[in-house]
Write an enzyme that holds these catalytic residues in place. Structure first.
Site, short mmCIF file in Angstrom:
data_model
loop_
_atom_site.label_atom_id
_atom_site.label_comp_id
_atom_site.label_asym_id
_atom_site.label_seq_id
_atom_site.Cartn_x
_atom_site.Cartn_y
_atom_site.Cartn_z
N ILE A 246 23.65 106.14 -28.74
CA ILE A 246 23.85 105.87 -30.36
C ILE A 246 25.19 107.77 -30.46
O ILE A 246 25.01 107.86 -29.88
CB ILE A 246 22.58 107.12 -31.35
CG1 ILE A 246 21.53 106.58 -31.43
CG2 ILE A 246 23.13 108.18 -32.47
CD1 ILE A 246 20.20 106.92 -32.31
N PRO A 247 26.23 106.98 -30.86
CA PRO A 247 28.05 107.25 -30.23
C PRO A 247 27.98 109.21 -31.19
O PRO A 247 29.22 109.03 -31.93
CB PRO A 247 28.72 106.75 -30.01
CG PRO A 247 28.49 105.22 -32.21
CD PRO A 247 26.35 105.52 -32.16
N CYS A 248 27.89 109.76 -30.97
CA CYS A 248 27.58 111.52 -32.01
C CYS A 248 28.75 111.61 -30.94
O CYS A 248 29.57 112.23 -32.07
CB CYS A 248 26.83 112.48 -31.26
SG CYS A 248 25.78 112.45 -29.40
N HIS A 249 28.99 110.67 -30.42
CA HIS A 249 30.95 111.64 -29.76
C HIS A 249 31.67 111.24 -30.69
O HIS A 249 32.97 111.43 -30.43
CB HIS A 249 31.45 111.50 -28.08
CG HIS A 249 31.23 109.97 -28.51
ND1 HIS A 249 30.01 109.14 -27.58
CD2 HIS A 249 32.16 108.52 -27.89
CE1 HIS A 249 30.69 107.38 -27.65
NE2 HIS A 249 31.46 107.07 -27.67
#
Length: 285
Positions: A246-249
């Protein structure tokens, strides 16, 4: 004693920090190489091999101007239904192969008493991670910066009553293949996550941001159906139990500033730059 891979990773991180600090100045290859105590030729080869682009190209990915450009492109692709068909690059495929199943209230209310969790440690280009899975999918994937014992204790604190065994399984192997380039013949990566209904919606919306793309807190809130809930979105991202998947970056400030990240700004910049490099390589094919 540190391995050569660990030493190279530290040099790459130091170089990225240097590029971030001097992003507004005319920094040359020699300046960065001197900072990490390598010859320019050696540093250039190592950086190109590990990151996929030259330090000069990578520095461009760290600029506010680049971030604003990608924000605009991502927003257009996500909020204009006519462009959805254009999101089919190999980088994009990885996100389409990730699906979320929320745990039942009973599963996490009982501290995971009914769960059997397998876990293992694995190297990535951005540091060692601990990855854990139930028979339904990945339930935990975080960087193990504090050490393996501490990383496991952090996992166990989330599910104190679960049964644990150390070992890999197909769920973990599929999740870690995120660093491969071709997802067209890959089984879906399934996530089995503990989260509120709001968090699950935010995380699902985040999976729609393509690799190499960026979004803002306000745009993500709007896409999830919670317009104006930027602060709550930030909290949901901070509770993300599966980094990288889950690419919160990919969530940054509307100004183009990269902003905060649970695992530090250097790692966030490295992730964004690495995905930008893959995006450019896909665009040349």
């Amino acid at each position: 004693m540190k391995t050569q891979q660990e030493l190279d990773s530290e040099r790459i991180a130091a170089a990225i920090e240097f590029l971030i600090l001097h992003r507004t100045s005319h920094t040359g290859l020699g300046d960065v190489a001197d900072h990490v105590h390598l010859s320019p030729c050696h540093f250039q080869r190592m950086f190109q091999r590990r990151v996929g682009v030259s330090p000069k190209q990578f520095a461009r990915f760290l600029s506010v101007e680049y971030a604003k450009k990608i924000l605009t492109e991502t927003r257009a692709s996500l909020f204009d239904a006519a462009s959805e068909a254009g999101l089919s690059t190999t980088s994009r495929l990885h996100d389409l192969f990730v699906t979320i199943e929320g745990m039942t209230p009973g599963e996490y209310k009982r501290g995971g008493a009914s769960l059997e969790i397998g876990y293992s440690f694995a190297p990535t280009p951005f540091g060692e991670v601990i990855v854990a899975s139930t028979p339904k999918g990945i339930c935990h994937l975080t960087f193990a910066d504090e050490g393996r014992d501490e990383a496991f204790e952090r996992l166990r604190s989330l599910f104190p009553n679960a049964s644990y065994h150390r070992g890999t399984d197909p769920n973990q192997q599929r999740a870690l293949s995120i660093f491969g380039r071709d997802w067209s013949d890959t089984e879906a990566v399934r996530l089995h996550l503990k989260g509120t209904a709001f968090q699950l919606k935010i995380w699902n919306a985040l999976l729609q941001i393509p690799s190499g793309g960026l979004t803002t807190y306000s745009d993500l809130a709007q896409k999830a159906g919670y317009e104006g809930a930027q602060r709550a979105v930030g909290t949901a991202l901070g509770n993300n139990p599966v980094v990288l998947l889950i690419p919160c970056h990919r969530v940054i400030q509307a100004s183009g500033i990269i902003g905060n990240y649970r695992y530090g700004p250097t790692r966030k910049n490295a992730l964004i730059g690495w995905e930008a490099a893959r995006r450019e390589q896909d665009g040349r094919r």
